[in-house]
Scaffold this motif. Sequence first.
Motif, PDB file in Angstrom:
ATOM      1  N   LEU A   1      44.746  -8.498 -49.592  1.00  0.00           N
ATOM      2  CA  LEU A   1      46.129  -8.443 -49.123  1.00  0.00           C
ATOM      3  C   LEU A   1      47.090  -8.274 -50.298  1.00  0.00           C
ATOM      4  N   HIS A   2      46.827  -8.999 -51.384  1.00  0.00           N
ATOM      5  CA  HIS A   2      47.687  -8.908 -52.573  1.00  0.00           C
ATOM      6  C   HIS A   2      47.673  -7.497 -53.146  1.00  0.00           C
ATOM      7  N   ASP A   3      46.485  -6.924 -53.299  1.00  0.00           N
ATOM      8  CA  ASP A   3      46.380  -5.591 -53.887  1.00  0.00           C
ATOM      9  C   ASP A   3      47.062  -4.548 -53.011  1.00  0.00           C
ATOM     10  N   MET A   4      46.954  -4.704 -51.708  1.00  0.00           N
ATOM     11  CA  MET A   4      47.512  -3.714 -50.792  1.00  0.00           C
ATOM     12  C   MET A   4      49.034  -3.798 -50.725  1.00  0.00           C
ATOM     13  N   LEU A   5      49.576  -5.009 -50.671  1.00  0.00           N
ATOM     14  CA  LEU A   5      51.011  -5.166 -50.446  1.00  0.00           C
ATOM     15  C   LEU A   5      51.838  -5.120 -51.725  1.00  0.00           C
ATOM     16  N   ASP A   6      51.322  -5.649 -52.816  1.00  0.00           N
ATOM     17  CA  ASP A   6      52.149  -5.837 -54.011  1.00  0.00           C
ATOM     18  C   ASP A   6      52.015  -4.742 -55.059  1.00  0.00           C
ATOM     19  N   SER A   7      50.980  -3.927 -54.954  1.00  0.00           N
ATOM     20  CA  SER A   7      50.805  -2.847 -55.924  1.00  0.00           C
ATOM     21  C   SER A   7      51.580  -1.609 -55.492  1.00  0.00           C
ATOM     22  N   ARG A   8      52.450  -1.144 -56.329  1.00  0.00           N
ATOM     23  CA  ARG A   8      53.241   0.042 -56.010  1.00  0.00           C
ATOM     24  C   ARG A   8      52.504   1.330 -56.354  1.00  0.00           C
ATOM     25  N   LYS A   9      51.278   1.211 -56.825  1.00  0.00           N
ATOM     26  CA  LYS A   9      50.479   2.401 -57.109  1.00  0.00           C
ATOM     27  C   LYS A   9      50.006   3.060 -55.817  1.00  0.00           C
ATOM     28  N   ARG A  10      49.863   2.264 -54.764  1.00  0.00           N
ATOM     29  CA  ARG A  10      49.330   2.787 -53.501  1.00  0.00           C
ATOM     30  C   ARG A  10      50.429   3.115 -52.501  1.00  0.00           C
ATOM     31  N   TYR A  11      51.441   2.242 -52.427  1.00  0.00           N
ATOM     32  CA  TYR A  11      52.531   2.452 -51.479  1.00  0.00           C
ATOM     33  C   TYR A  11      53.855   2.175 -52.170  1.00  0.00           C
ATOM     34  N   PRO A  12      54.886   2.961 -51.883  1.00  0.00           N
ATOM     35  CA  PRO A  12      56.162   2.818 -52.588  1.00  0.00           C
ATOM     36  C   PRO A  12      56.911   1.529 -52.301  1.00  0.00           C
ATOM     37  N   SER A  13      56.596   0.852 -51.206  1.00  0.00           N
ATOM     38  CA  SER A  13      57.296  -0.389 -50.870  1.00  0.00           C
ATOM     39  C   SER A  13      56.352  -1.303 -50.113  1.00  0.00           C
ATOM     40  N   ILE A  14      56.671  -2.585 -50.127  1.00  0.00           N
ATOM     41  CA  ILE A  14      55.842  -3.541 -49.390  1.00  0.00           C
ATOM     42  C   ILE A  14      55.951  -3.303 -47.889  1.00  0.00           C
ATOM     43  N   GLN A  15      57.117  -2.823 -47.449  1.00  0.00           N
ATOM     44  CA  GLN A  15      57.307  -2.554 -46.023  1.00  0.00           C
ATOM     45  C   GLN A  15      56.341  -1.459 -45.548  1.00  0.00           C
ATOM     46  N   GLU A  16      56.235  -0.395 -46.337  1.00  0.00           N
ATOM     47  CA  GLU A  16      55.333   0.690 -45.957  1.00  0.00           C
ATOM     48  C   GLU A  16      53.884   0.228 -46.000  1.00  0.00           C
ATOM     49  N   ALA A  17      53.545  -0.558 -47.004  1.00  0.00           N
ATOM     50  CA  ALA A  17      52.179  -1.070 -47.119  1.00  0.00           C
ATOM     51  C   ALA A  17      51.811  -1.943 -45.929  1.00  0.00           C
ATOM     52  N   PHE A  18      52.751  -2.807 -45.535  1.00  0.00           N
ATOM     53  CA  PHE A  18      52.472  -3.709 -44.422  1.00  0.00           C
ATOM     54  C   PHE A  18      52.335  -2.939 -43.111  1.00  0.00           C
ATOM     55  N   GLU A  19      53.118  -1.883 -42.942  1.00  0.00           N
ATOM     56  CA  GLU A  19      53.014  -1.083 -41.727  1.00  0.00           C
ATOM     57  C   GLU A  19      51.644  -0.414 -41.634  1.00  0.00           C
ATOM     58  N   SER A  62      53.068 -10.639 -50.852  1.00  0.00           N
ATOM     59  CA  SER A  62      51.834 -11.094 -50.203  1.00  0.00           C
ATOM     60  C   SER A  62      51.716 -12.612 -50.196  1.00  0.00           C
ATOM     61  N   SER A  63      52.204 -13.264 -51.250  1.00  0.00           N
ATOM     62  CA  SER A  63      52.121 -14.727 -51.317  1.00  0.00           C
ATOM     63  C   SER A  63      53.005 -15.391 -50.259  1.00  0.00           C
ATOM     64  N   THR A  64      54.105 -14.744 -49.916  1.00  0.00           N
ATOM     65  CA  THR A  64      55.016 -15.290 -48.914  1.00  0.00           C
ATOM     66  C   THR A  64      54.343 -15.393 -47.556  1.00  0.00           C
ATOM     67  N   ILE A  65      53.490 -14.440 -47.243  1.00  0.00           N
ATOM     68  CA  ILE A  65      52.858 -14.404 -45.923  1.00  0.00           C
ATOM     69  C   ILE A  65      51.348 -14.619 -46.024  1.00  0.00           C
ATOM     70  N   ILE A  66      50.904 -15.343 -47.067  1.00  0.00           N
ATOM     71  CA  ILE A  66      49.469 -15.533 -47.274  1.00  0.00           C
ATOM     72  C   ILE A  66      48.807 -16.211 -46.083  1.00  0.00           C
ATOM     73  N   SER A  67      49.577 -17.011 -45.333  1.00  0.00           N
ATOM     74  CA  SER A  67      49.004 -17.695 -44.162  1.00  0.00           C
ATOM     75  C   SER A  67      48.489 -16.703 -43.124  1.00  0.00           C
ATOM     76  N   THR A  68      49.036 -15.490 -43.135  1.00  0.00           N
ATOM     77  CA  THR A  68      48.576 -14.461 -42.207  1.00  0.00           C
ATOM     78  C   THR A  68      47.116 -14.117 -42.456  1.00  0.00           C
ATOM     79  N   ALA A  69      46.690 -14.200 -43.704  1.00  0.00           N
ATOM     80  CA  ALA A  69      45.327 -13.826 -44.066  1.00  0.00           C
ATOM     81  C   ALA A  69      44.313 -14.907 -43.718  1.00  0.00           C
ATOM     82  N   ILE A  70      44.765 -16.117 -43.404  1.00  0.00           N
ATOM     83  CA  ILE A  70      43.836 -17.204 -43.110  1.00  0.00           C
ATOM     84  C   ILE A  70      44.037 -17.761 -41.703  1.00  0.00           C
ATOM     85  N   GLY A  71      44.713 -17.008 -40.862  1.00  0.00           N
ATOM     86  CA  GLY A  71      44.821 -17.388 -39.466  1.00  0.00           C
ATOM     87  C   GLY A  71      45.836 -18.452 -39.147  1.00  0.00           C
ATOM     88  N   GLN A  72      46.812 -18.661 -40.010  1.00  0.00           N
ATOM     89  CA  GLN A  72      47.813 -19.684 -39.743  1.00  0.00           C
ATOM     90  C   GLN A  72      49.233 -19.109 -39.689  1.00  0.00           C
TER      91      GLN A  72
END
Length: 235
Positions: A1-19, A62-72
């Motif tokens: 989740l961290h690599d996908m949302l926080d790295s700007r090498k893959r997506y220009p913004s966290i919003q686009e990554a999360f979508e 990604s740290s703000t919504i880390i609970s999403t990755a563990i079912g909470q």
Amino acid sequence: LHDMLDSRKRYPSIQEAFEVWKNHVVSMGYGYKLGIDLPGEKRGYIPNSQVYDKIYRKRWNSSTIISTAIGQGEITSTPLQIANLAATIANRGYFYTPHVVKKIEDMPLDTLYTKKRKTSVDSHYYDYIVEGMAQAVAGGTCRGTYLPDIEVCGKTGTAENPHGKDHSIFMGFAPKDHPKIAIAVFIENAGFGAEYAVPIGKLMFEKYLRGEIPEASKATEEFIVNSVIMPGNAL
């Protein structure tokens, strides 16, 4: 989740990554009704990036919504969606719309229930998930579903319950190759996934695949049948 949302090498913004992440999850049958031929189906809930933009005023990672990755976190799902995910993993990336009616005499089954629904996740990624679920049964939290002659794949879950004892969850399928059954078990107020959901899952696998509960599992069956797990104030 961290690599996908926080790295700007893959997506220009966290919003686009999360979508991108959200759309993958939706393609696996979450966030909307699956369309089973029974009334009362619930859709569950998968948030989009706008939800988090509003909550955190566009200052989140990604740290703000880390609970999403563990079912909470904010995500909700139905037992049917969990069972359908087990089927999707078993099929390595596709599922059929769940249905109760298998056949109507002198009538073809609606194509809605015979058409493959492929997910947006490349099929080869499911091989890693399948292997992990097989290992969970071979020597992990799902070892209670181990069958000596049938390779079972599974995953436990424990849903925290602020009103009492946690809920016990198991999802899985069998056999690992050429699967025939996918299930989800959700037992309220039953504790860890391995306590009740796993042994119930094993009994369900045995009954379906063998046609009966073998003598070696009779003690487990009796324990489950005679267990009382409802909260003390239940009517």
